[in-house]
Write a protein that holds these residues in place. Structure first.
Motif, PDB file in Angstrom:
ATOM      1  N   GLY A  19      57.501  63.460 -26.799  1.00 55.27           N
ATOM      2  CA  GLY A  19      57.743  64.197 -28.035  1.00 55.27           C
ATOM      3  C   GLY A  19      58.998  63.723 -28.747  1.00 55.27           C
ATOM      4  N   ASP A  20      59.792  62.861 -28.115  1.00 49.47           N
ATOM      5  CA  ASP A  20      61.032  62.408 -28.751  1.00 49.47           C
ATOM      6  C   ASP A  20      60.783  61.197 -29.632  1.00 49.47           C
ATOM      7  OD1 ASP A  20      60.297  61.066 -26.508  1.00 49.47           O
ATOM      8  OD2 ASP A  20      62.328  60.580 -25.870  1.00 49.47           O
ATOM      9  N   ARG A  21      61.465  61.148 -30.762  1.00 43.70           N
ATOM     10  CA  ARG A  21      61.322  60.005 -31.656  1.00 43.70           C
ATOM     11  C   ARG A  21      62.151  58.824 -31.178  1.00 43.70           C
ATOM     12  NH1 ARG A  21      60.341  61.959 -37.502  1.00 43.70           N
ATOM     13  NH2 ARG A  21      59.383  63.955 -37.063  1.00 43.70           N
ATOM     14  N   CYS A  22      63.298  59.104 -30.588  1.00 49.22           N
ATOM     15  CA  CYS A  22      64.226  58.022 -30.266  1.00 49.22           C
ATOM     16  C   CYS A  22      63.928  57.382 -28.922  1.00 49.22           C
ATOM     17  CB  CYS A  22      65.663  58.531 -30.290  1.00 49.22           C
ATOM     18  SG  CYS A  22      65.996  59.750 -29.015  1.00 49.22           S
ATOM     19  N   SER A  75      58.911  73.258 -22.860  1.00 48.21           N
ATOM     20  CA  SER A  75      59.326  72.493 -24.020  1.00 48.21           C
ATOM     21  C   SER A  75      60.629  73.052 -24.543  1.00 48.21           C
ATOM     22  CB  SER A  75      58.258  72.559 -25.105  1.00 48.21           C
ATOM     23  OG  SER A  75      58.268  73.819 -25.702  1.00 48.21           O
ATOM     24  N   PHE A  76      61.402  72.179 -25.185  1.00 45.86           N
ATOM     25  CA  PHE A  76      62.646  72.635 -25.788  1.00 45.86           C
ATOM     26  C   PHE A  76      62.943  71.762 -26.991  1.00 45.86           C
ATOM     27  CE2 PHE A  76      63.631  69.450 -22.630  1.00 45.86           C
ATOM     28  CZ  PHE A  76      64.555  68.628 -23.260  1.00 45.86           C
ATOM     29  N   GLU A  77      63.827  72.225 -27.834  1.00 44.24           N
ATOM     30  CA  GLU A  77      64.199  71.459 -29.010  1.00 44.24           C
ATOM     31  C   GLU A  77      65.458  70.662 -28.687  1.00 44.24           C
ATOM     32  OE1 GLU A  77      65.108  73.280 -32.913  1.00 44.24           O
ATOM     33  OE2 GLU A  77      62.924  73.397 -33.058  1.00 44.24           O
ATOM     34  N   CYS A  78      65.359  69.345 -28.816  1.00 47.59           N
ATOM     35  CA  CYS A  78      66.532  68.503 -28.562  1.00 47.59           C
ATOM     36  C   CYS A  78      67.483  68.666 -29.744  1.00 47.59           C
ATOM     37  CB  CYS A  78      66.102  67.044 -28.419  1.00 47.59           C
ATOM     38  SG  CYS A  78      67.455  65.879 -28.350  1.00 47.59           S
ATOM     39  N   GLN A  79      68.760  68.896 -29.457  1.00 44.88           N
ATOM     40  CA  GLN A  79      69.704  69.166 -30.550  1.00 44.88           C
ATOM     41  C   GLN A  79      70.632  67.988 -30.829  1.00 44.88           C
ATOM     42  OE1 GLN A  79      69.469  71.510 -32.534  1.00 44.88           O
ATOM     43  NE2 GLN A  79      68.212  73.040 -31.498  1.00 44.88           N
ATOM     44  N   ASP A  80      70.285  66.795 -30.305  1.00 44.43           N
ATOM     45  CA  ASP A  80      71.221  65.687 -30.432  1.00 44.43           C
ATOM     46  C   ASP A  80      71.258  65.046 -31.815  1.00 44.43           C
ATOM     47  OD1 ASP A  80      71.695  66.317 -27.904  1.00 44.43           O
ATOM     48  OD2 ASP A  80      70.883  64.501 -26.983  1.00 44.43           O
ATOM     49  N   ASN A 116      66.714  65.417 -36.254  1.00 49.61           N
ATOM     50  CA  ASN A 116      65.263  65.387 -36.108  1.00 49.61           C
ATOM     51  C   ASN A 116      64.766  66.617 -35.372  1.00 49.61           C
ATOM     52  OD1 ASN A 116      64.062  63.169 -37.362  1.00 49.61           O
ATOM     53  ND2 ASN A 116      64.905  61.804 -35.819  1.00 49.61           N
ATOM     54  N   ALA A 117      65.623  67.142 -34.487  1.00 48.72           N
ATOM     55  CA  ALA A 117      65.274  68.311 -33.685  1.00 48.72           C
ATOM     56  C   ALA A 117      63.872  68.194 -33.107  1.00 48.72           C
ATOM     57  CB  ALA A 117      65.420  69.593 -34.508  1.00 48.72           C
ATOM     58  N   CYS A 118      63.607  67.110 -32.395  1.00 51.03           N
ATOM     59  CA  CYS A 118      62.283  66.887 -31.815  1.00 51.03           C
ATOM     60  C   CYS A 118      61.972  67.963 -30.788  1.00 51.03           C
ATOM     61  CB  CYS A 118      62.230  65.543 -31.092  1.00 51.03           C
ATOM     62  SG  CYS A 118      62.473  64.146 -32.152  1.00 51.03           S
ATOM     63  N   GLU A 119      60.686  68.307 -30.713  1.00 53.21           N
ATOM     64  CA  GLU A 119      60.273  69.225 -29.679  1.00 53.21           C
ATOM     65  C   GLU A 119      59.885  68.401 -28.452  1.00 53.21           C
ATOM     66  OE1 GLU A 119      57.120  71.849 -30.685  1.00 53.21           O
ATOM     67  OE2 GLU A 119      57.282  72.894 -28.778  1.00 53.21           O
ATOM     68  N   ILE A 120      60.668  68.521 -27.405  1.00 51.63           N
ATOM     69  CA  ILE A 120      60.442  67.717 -26.203  1.00 51.63           C
ATOM     70  C   ILE A 120      59.579  68.518 -25.232  1.00 51.63           C
ATOM     71  CG2 ILE A 120      61.538  66.359 -24.377  1.00 51.63           C
ATOM     72  CD1 ILE A 120      62.524  65.580 -27.122  1.00 51.63           C
ATOM     73  N   VAL A 121      58.492  67.907 -24.795  1.00 60.34           N
ATOM     74  CA  VAL A 121      57.653  68.543 -23.792  1.00 60.34           C
ATOM     75  C   VAL A 121      58.012  67.923 -22.454  1.00 60.34           C
ATOM     76  CG1 VAL A 121      55.300  68.962 -23.010  1.00 60.34           C
ATOM     77  CG2 VAL A 121      55.812  68.887 -25.445  1.00 60.34           C
TER      78      VAL A 121
END
Lengths: 369, 324
Positions: free
Chosen positions: B311-314, B285-290, B293-298
């Protein structure tokens, strides 16, 4: 004057247009993100409801982008949202932010304050310009509602996934630039053409699923604070309709009813069966909507409320009875800063299974081979 | 000899990972209940290996997953059906008890009441904001009192008196238990009080506004606890049935759903077979920095290639994996 508006649903792009058309500067629309929520939760009173917290976060982000005036709507009736403008102001003052507030309550509650507010917003424009602007924005909102309602009925059946979302995105972009009646009308025509061109998988009427969404207006309308409930339902193959749309809100709160003839009056009347008096927020309307959905071919209702929302807590305790009376499955989701999805996903999926079993008969009862 | 066709069901919960195999008649051939221990992937691999060791002659016709880890493990083993645990539990219960009207299910981190009418789920409630009264809390208390969880329920039955413990919130329940222990109540009495408090809290929280009619079936890992069962029977004033496979009902439900799906579609299974065990399957997992929201992506990485993300909102990351 640099204006900022809270963000509630994609129709919020219209506020930005309103400001620009009146010659004001405005900060770009601020859809709440996790950061917004974190800021809001940090500075808001703990037991305030979730919308207050998120809006506070939005305002602080707006101020950091240079906003000096915040334009918002007030509450109506006994719901705590009526104080929120003042409360926000107090919190921001104590944080040493220097910012002005323009709060629009229902015109009918306080015409005096409304006129003062309009004067503030008017600037050096003539009344003619103000009225033209207001009408253009109103048309834009109505257009967005119209298209959104159509798309919400089509998306589960689109042949190429993402087509409807693209139209919706495009409309949001274009509407911000449509400054005249003609431009809005042209946009309607273009968008309608796109909507009619969407290729749909034919699905017989009997196997469609329709879900209504009711609840507190902010969490119903703003996807970033309701865990993308609409997205989730559409993804599970359900058509959706909300109880709240921005244009409908304007019809009911800002325009004399004999002109706008709002549907909400009828909804209120239906809801009076369960709430003879208004208890604030949209509690009475929500009961009306549940009954409306039940009578109009919907299969289930999702009720979304902010954790600790007073009017919707009342609704929540009446819902089991309403659900029984109407033979309509209803599920409630309290929303708060908690962002873990697993529990909600399980509940919403199981709810849709339950509705399918009710409508189509269950796989469980059938004998297997 | 022709291979024996079976349906596989896997339930990956917060506390336990369960794996079952059922045959055409929904008879359970194999049942494994393992503690997940934070390693769902390894637990599933282990259980699969055991399955093939015990039954080398089976052929898996279809596989289903459920539980909070259903997406992850469904992806890993190549499940044909990925279903929420409410549907899965109800499916299994209705299979064993066709007349059931109310199902109590208490697992590691969640608890549910499922109402059934004519074999169909008509209503359900699930704990949303609070895990008071679930297996994890009992685990924690058994550790604190140094009584193995397996003996917890039996000990409650030996108590002669009832101690009133506040069950609303685990934090208060614990301080209440400590207070009672300082007054000199025995461990058995306190445990019995705790069982009663949990059931009371469960019924008032989840059963609110619902009419809970017998027959009652109680399942989930906590059904092993005799003290809780006794508390349920006392609270409801009616006997409560416990299925033979109470701990793995979710997995059995998933297997039955997979079987039903196969009967309906006749599709060849996507199940990877014993190869699953060999796969280098990691979830990162990592934190998307785009955006802020800084979603935690699995992200699930199979032999070095990311195969699915969530795990992403977008929808940016999950769309990419769908496209592949």
């Amino acid at each position: 004057m640099k204006l900022a508006f809270p963000y509630m649903g994609e129709g919020s792009v219209a506020y930005h247009k309103l400001a620009t058309m009146l010659g004001h500067e405005a900060v770009p629309t601020l859809k709440p993100t996790q950061k917004t929520i974190n800021i809001g939760v940090k500075y808001a009173p703990e037991f305030a409801c979730f919308p207050l917290k998120v809006m506070l976060g939005t305002y602080i982000e707006a101020i950091e982008q240079g906003a000096d005036t915040i334009v918002s709507s007030g509450g109506h009736g006994p719901c705590r949202a009526g104080f929120y403008g003042e409360l926000h102001q107090k919190v921001l003052q104590s944080l040493k932010y220097d910012v002005d507030f323009v709060i629009f309550d229902s015109v009918f509650d306080n015409p005096r304050r409304c006129i003062d507010n309009v004067k503030k917003m008017k600037g050096n424009n003539s009344f003619k310009t103000v009225i033209y602007t207001a009408r253009t924005v109103y048309r834009s909102l109505k257009l967005m509602d119209e298209i959104e309602k159509q798309l919400q009925k089509m998306r589960p059946y689109e042949a190429v996934s993402g087509t409807c979302a693209q139209i919706w995105k495009n409309l949001q972009k274009e509407i911000a630039q449509a400054y005249t009646f003609e431009a809005v009308d042209r946009l309607r025509k273009d968008t309608q053409e796109m909507v009619h061109a969407v290729e749909l998988i034919p699905v017989p009427e009997a196997s469609r699923l329709r879900i209504g969404i009711v609840g507190e207006i902010y969490v119903v309308m703003e996807s970033s604070v309701n865990m993308e409930m609409e997205e989730k339902l559409l993804g599970l193959g359900c058509e959706v309709q909300r109880s709240q749309y921005l244009g409908d809100w304007v019809d009911f709160h800002l325009i004399p009813h004999r002109i706008s003839k709002p549907h909400e009056l009828e909804i209120q009347k239906i809801g009076s069966e369960y709430f003879p008096i208004g208890i604030g927020g949209h509690a009475r309307e929500n009961m009306g909507w549940i009954k409306y959905f039940a009578q109009n071919g919907f299969d289930g209702v999702v009720h979304i409320l902010p954790f600790s929302c007073l009017p919707e807590l009342m609704s929540q305790s009446i819902i089991p009875q309403v659900s029984k009376d109407l033979n309509m499955p209803v599920i409630s989701f309290p929303m708060d800063e908690q962002s873990g999805l697993a529990n909600n996903t399980t509940r919403i999926e199981a709810f849709i299974e339950l509705i399918k079993a009710k409508k189509f008969g269950s796989m469980l009862t059938k004998k297997v081979v | 000899m022709a291979n024996l066709g079976v349906y596989l069901g896997v339930d990956v919960g917060s506390v336990s990972t369960n794996l079952v195999a059922v045959d055409d008649n929904k008879e359970v051939l194999f049942e494994r209940y393992l503690r997940t221990g934070g390693q769902p992937i390894d637990s599933v691999k282990m259980a699969l290996q055991e399955l093939y060791q015990e039954h080398p002659d089976i052929e898996i016709i279809a596989a289903g997953t459920t539980g909070s880890g259903r997406q992850l493990v469904g992806m890993m083993i190549g499940a044909d059906v990925i279903k929420n645990e409410i549907t899965a539990h109800a499916t299994a219960t209705v299979h064993f008890f066709p007349d059931v009207k109310t199902i109590f299910e208490i697992g590691g981190q969640d608890s549910k009441i499922i109402l059934v009418k004519d074999g169909v789920v008509v209503d359900f409630a699930m704990n949303s904001v609070c895990a008071a009264g679930t297996g994890s809390f009992l685990d924690h208390q058994s550790e604190r009192l140094r009584i193995p969880i397996e003996q917890f329920g039996d000990m409650a039955l030996t108590a002669e008196r009832d101690v009133r413990i506040a069950g609303r919130c685990t934090v208060f329940a614990e301080s209440d238990m400590i207070a009672k222990q300082q007054y000199g109540f025995s461990k058995a009495e306190i445990i019995r009080g705790l069982c009663n408090a949990l059931v009371r809290n469960y019924i008032t929280n989840l059963g609110r506004g619902k009419s809970l009619e017998p027959p009652y079936v109680f399942q989930g890992g906590v059904a092993a606890n005799k003290g809780i069962r006794a508390a349920f029977e006392k609270e409801m004033g009616h006997p409560v049935m416990i299925p033979q496979y109470y701990g793995t009902m979710g997995a059995i439900g998933a297997a039955i759903l997979a079987a039903e799906n196969y009967a309906k579609t006749g599709k060849k299974t996507k199940f990877r077979g014993l190869d699953t065990v060999e796969l280098d399957f990691v979830s990162t997992s990592f934190e998307c920095q785009d955006c802020s929201n800084a979603c935690e992506i699995v992200q699930i990485v199979l032999d070095g290639v990311p195969v699915i993300s969530w795990g992403d909102r977008c929808g940016k990351w999950s769309a990419v994996s769908k496209g592949q």
